[in-house]
Structure formats: C-alpha cells, structure tokens
Design an enzyme around this catalytic site. Structure first.
Site, PDB file in Angstrom:
ATOM      1  N   ARG A  83       0.851  -1.207   0.000  1.00  0.00           N
ATOM      2  CA  ARG A  83       0.000   0.000   0.000  1.00  0.00           C
ATOM      3  C   ARG A  83       0.876   1.242   0.000  1.00  0.00           C
ATOM      4  O   ARG A  83       1.808   1.366   0.769  1.00  0.00           O
ATOM      5  CB  ARG A  83      -0.906  -0.007   1.236  1.00  0.00           C
ATOM      6  CG  ARG A  83      -1.648   1.285   1.507  1.00  0.00           C
ATOM      7  CD  ARG A  83      -3.027   1.279   0.870  1.00  0.00           C
ATOM      8  NE  ARG A  83      -3.640   2.578   0.946  1.00  0.00           N
ATOM      9  CZ  ARG A  83      -4.568   2.928   1.828  1.00  0.00           C
ATOM     10  NH1 ARG A  83      -4.967   2.059   2.724  1.00  0.00           N
ATOM     11  NH2 ARG A  83      -5.086   4.131   1.801  1.00  0.00           N
ATOM     12  N   ARG A  92      -6.264   0.483  -4.684  1.00  0.00           N
ATOM     13  CA  ARG A  92      -5.361   0.028  -3.632  1.00  0.00           C
ATOM     14  C   ARG A  92      -5.382  -1.485  -3.492  1.00  0.00           C
ATOM     15  O   ARG A  92      -6.418  -2.111  -3.685  1.00  0.00           O
ATOM     16  CB  ARG A  92      -5.691   0.681  -2.304  1.00  0.00           C
ATOM     17  CG  ARG A  92      -7.117   0.491  -1.880  1.00  0.00           C
ATOM     18  CD  ARG A  92      -7.557   1.467  -0.850  1.00  0.00           C
ATOM     19  NE  ARG A  92      -7.406   2.791  -1.380  1.00  0.00           N
ATOM     20  CZ  ARG A  92      -7.467   3.900  -0.678  1.00  0.00           C
ATOM     21  NH1 ARG A  92      -7.713   3.843   0.588  1.00  0.00           N
ATOM     22  NH2 ARG A  92      -7.310   5.071  -1.225  1.00  0.00           N
ATOM     23  N   ASP A  95      -6.859  -1.997   2.051  1.00  0.00           N
ATOM     24  CA  ASP A  95      -7.203  -0.891   2.928  1.00  0.00           C
ATOM     25  C   ASP A  95      -7.791  -1.502   4.187  1.00  0.00           C
ATOM     26  O   ASP A  95      -8.735  -2.295   4.107  1.00  0.00           O
ATOM     27  CB  ASP A  95      -8.217   0.027   2.241  1.00  0.00           C
ATOM     28  CG  ASP A  95      -8.516   1.289   3.028  1.00  0.00           C
ATOM     29  OD1 ASP A  95      -7.654   1.720   3.816  1.00  0.00           O
ATOM     30  OD2 ASP A  95      -9.614   1.845   2.851  1.00  0.00           O
ATOM     31  N   ASP A  97      -9.176  -0.462   8.055  1.00  0.00           N
ATOM     32  CA  ASP A  97      -9.569   0.640   8.929  1.00  0.00           C
ATOM     33  C   ASP A  97     -10.223   0.115  10.191  1.00  0.00           C
ATOM     34  O   ASP A  97     -11.071  -0.794  10.137  1.00  0.00           O
ATOM     35  CB  ASP A  97     -10.587   1.555   8.231  1.00  0.00           C
ATOM     36  CG  ASP A  97      -9.981   2.360   7.108  1.00  0.00           C
ATOM     37  OD1 ASP A  97      -8.887   2.912   7.295  1.00  0.00           O
ATOM     38  OD2 ASP A  97     -10.613   2.435   6.038  1.00  0.00           O
TER      39      ASP A  97
END
Length: 152
Positions: A83, A92, A95, A97
């Site tokens: 990344r 991407r 990811d 989160d």
C-alpha cells in the site's frame, strides 16, 4: 481482558496474493488468530477517481492492543502488502480501517474511532451488519442494523 475491534477491509487492485478477494483473505490471515468472525465479501463500486470495483468485508477481532497499537499493526500489514501512503480515493491493494472499538470512542493524532465516515458508507455498513448488527455506535447510540437501514 482483550478489546474487540471491528475492522473494515477493502481491495480493488491485484497484489502479490492475487485478485482483490485474495488480498482481503491474505490480510485476514495476516491479522491472525485474533479474528473472531468475518463478514461475507461484497463487491461495490469505487468512490472518487478509482476505476475498479472493490471487494469489501468486515472482521470482528479481539486483541490486547490499544487503539494506537492496533492502528500501527494494520498500517504495517498495509505496507507489507504494498500500500502506498498519501493517495486518497485511488486504487489500492489493501485498505484496513478500525471502524469500532469495544472501548467506545477514541481520538488521538491520526486515529478517530468510530471511523468518522462509516455511518454514510454502504460498503462498510453492509459487512458490519453481517458481523455486529446489534453493536451500538457510541456517538449516535444507534445499532449497526439501524444505521444500515437508514441508507436503504
């Protein structure tokens, strides 16, 4: 006593593990034995200038990590997957989160929990509703199921 975290995962670019769904599976494996349950994978259109569709999922994990330690762990996985930092709304490989944390709200430099945008994102709420439908947003008091229903 371990904390619980709900992590959102997404990919829309091939990486060394293969197609986006393979990248999400590999990221789950990299998180390791802390994964309690994972949502089904969904495919969603991109936001912003990204061109490829995303594979999204959510995972409930348990860990002794503090929120900053968990963030560092997830960022290390993203870096290991290739990344590139500093580009928003682009394609991407992976990811990751932190969306929710069993400790409620957290705010420090570079980290806000709950994730500030999750309430408006179908590609986050749908997988969350499959994993933690009755978890309450510490800001609004609404359950994930209620937040998801507001989008439809």
């Amino acid at each position: 006593m371990p904390s619980s975290y709900v992590i959102a995962l997404g990919s829309n670019r091939r990486g060394r593990h293969g197609a986006p769904a393979d990248e999400v599976r590999a990221a789950l494996a990299a998180i390791g034995g802390d994964v309690v349950v994972t949502s089904p994978f969904i495919t969603t259109p991109p936001l912003g200038p990204a061109r490829r569709r995303f594979v999204n999922a959510a995972a409930l994990i348990e860990s002794d990590d503090s929120p900053p330690e968990m963030l560092a762990r997830l960022k290390a996985i993203e870096a290991a997957f290739g990344r590139r930092r500093g580009q928003r709304w682009t394609d991407r490989v992976i990811d990751l989160d932190i969306v929710l944390w069993s400790g409620g709200s957290w705010s420090s430099d570079g980290l806000t929990v709950p994730h500030p945008e999750f309430r408006r994102r179908d590609f986050v709420l749908r997988p969350l509703a499959a994993v933690v439908p009755n978890w309450r947003d510490p800001v609004t008091g609404l359950t994930i199921r209620q937040l998801a229903a507001r989008l439809f």
